[in-house]
Design an enzyme around this catalytic site. Structure first.
Site, short mmCIF file in Angstrom:
data_model
loop_
_atom_site.label_atom_id
_atom_site.label_comp_id
_atom_site.label_asym_id
_atom_site.label_seq_id
_atom_site.Cartn_x
_atom_site.Cartn_y
_atom_site.Cartn_z
N VAL A 59 0.86 -1.19 0.00
CA VAL A 59 0.00 0.00 0.00
C VAL A 59 0.89 1.23 0.00
O VAL A 59 1.87 1.30 0.75
CB VAL A 59 -0.92 0.01 1.24
N CYS A 60 0.56 2.19 -0.88
CA CYS A 60 1.26 3.46 -0.88
C CYS A 60 2.76 3.23 -1.11
O CYS A 60 3.15 2.45 -1.99
CB CYS A 60 0.97 4.18 0.43
N THR A 61 3.61 3.86 -0.30
CA THR A 61 5.05 3.72 -0.48
C THR A 61 5.59 2.43 0.13
O THR A 61 6.81 2.23 0.18
CB THR A 61 5.79 4.92 0.12
#
Length: 283
Positions: free
Chosen positions: A178-180
């Protein structure tokens, strides 16, 4: 206890009946392929086999614990983004109402891990207590990797987290970032040559950091083999619900979203944030 013993015995009897049914079906198939026909008894057997299948379905619904639980791990590190982890975890919480899962919260130690971002000293944060360390985590089917400010640099325990991802990746059925969190997977080398996405505010920097990954700018999430990567923060809920649909079916994903009162984005290409960040069109 007595009910559990009876249920176990019933499942065993049904499994034996199911195996007999399969053998009869193979014989009937060979006969029909050779131009033969079915007897009245064999026709009745077909009806009986349908009843056996129905009983298996009922037992699976009434006793989900009879299924083999899927082992899920969530990687934690200082400065992880709260919703990156808690959004997907709550979807999995709801999924576990009807589907057997186990969950391991994995950190460098068993000490509480804070979401507080070191880059913002005045920010508030929350802490979560791991259930396992990198060395004690059980075998995993699924590894969830959140992002956050903590994915940048070399904070304490971060290199160990990257080593853990690299070591556990071969055994996984699925990895979800998720995300970075995709930055950590990329640093571990497990996204090399694969399509992936990440938070659009960090997209250019992440692409420069890991040029061997086929980064996709305009995507809510991307699937490449067993690697599921999502855009920023709230996109983690959408990628996990998409994974639920892939593994357990669309109806189950809809049930989970309904309990959460969450309106899914079902189009993986939906991404207004890539446009807002001025990212180039994908080739």
């Amino acid at each position: 206890m007595h009910s559990a013993i009876l249920l176990k015995a019933e499942v065993k009897a049904l499994q034996a009946a199911n195996e007999q049914k399969k053998r009869r079906e193979r014989k009937r198939k060979r006969r029909i392929m050779q131009g033969g026909s079915l007897s009245v008894q064999e026709g009745e057997d077909i009806l009986q086999s349908a009843k056996v299948d129905a009983q298996f379905s009922i037992i699976a619904i009434l006793n989900p614990a009879s299924q083999t639980p899927l082992s899920i791990g969530c990687l934690l590190f200082p400065g992880f983004q709260a919703l990156d982890a808690f959004g997907p975890l709550d979807a999995l919480n709801v999924l576990s109402y009807s589907t057997p899962l186990t969950l391991s919260l994995i950190g460098a130690s068993l000490s509480p891990i804070s979401t507080h971002p070191a880059a913002h000293p005045s920010a508030i944060g929350q802490t979560i207590v791991p259930t396992h360390t990198f060395s004690s985590a059980p075998p995993l089917d699924v590894l969830l990797i959140p992002g956050g400010y903590g994915t940048r640099g070399s904070l304490p325990g971060l290199e160990d987290a990257i080593v853990f991802i690299r070591a556990r990746f071969p055994e996984l059925k699925y990895m979800i970032t998720v995300c970075t969190g995709a930055r950590l997977a990329a640093r571990a080398g497990v996204l090399e040559g694969r399509r992936a996405t990440t938070n659009k505010r960090a997209w250019l920097d992440t692409k420069e950091m890991a040029p061997g990954v086929k980064w996709v700018a305009h995507a809510r999430w991307v699937v490449d083999g067993k690697c599921w990567t999502s855009a920023g923060v709230s996109a983690g809920i959408d990628v996990v619900l998409a994974w639920v649909e892939e593994v357990y079916g669309k109806e189950k994903a809809g049930q989970v979203a309904g309990v959460m009162e969450y309106e899914r984005h079902e189009d993986s290409r939906w991404d207004p944030f890539a446009v807002a960040c001025g990212l180039p069109e994908d080739e």
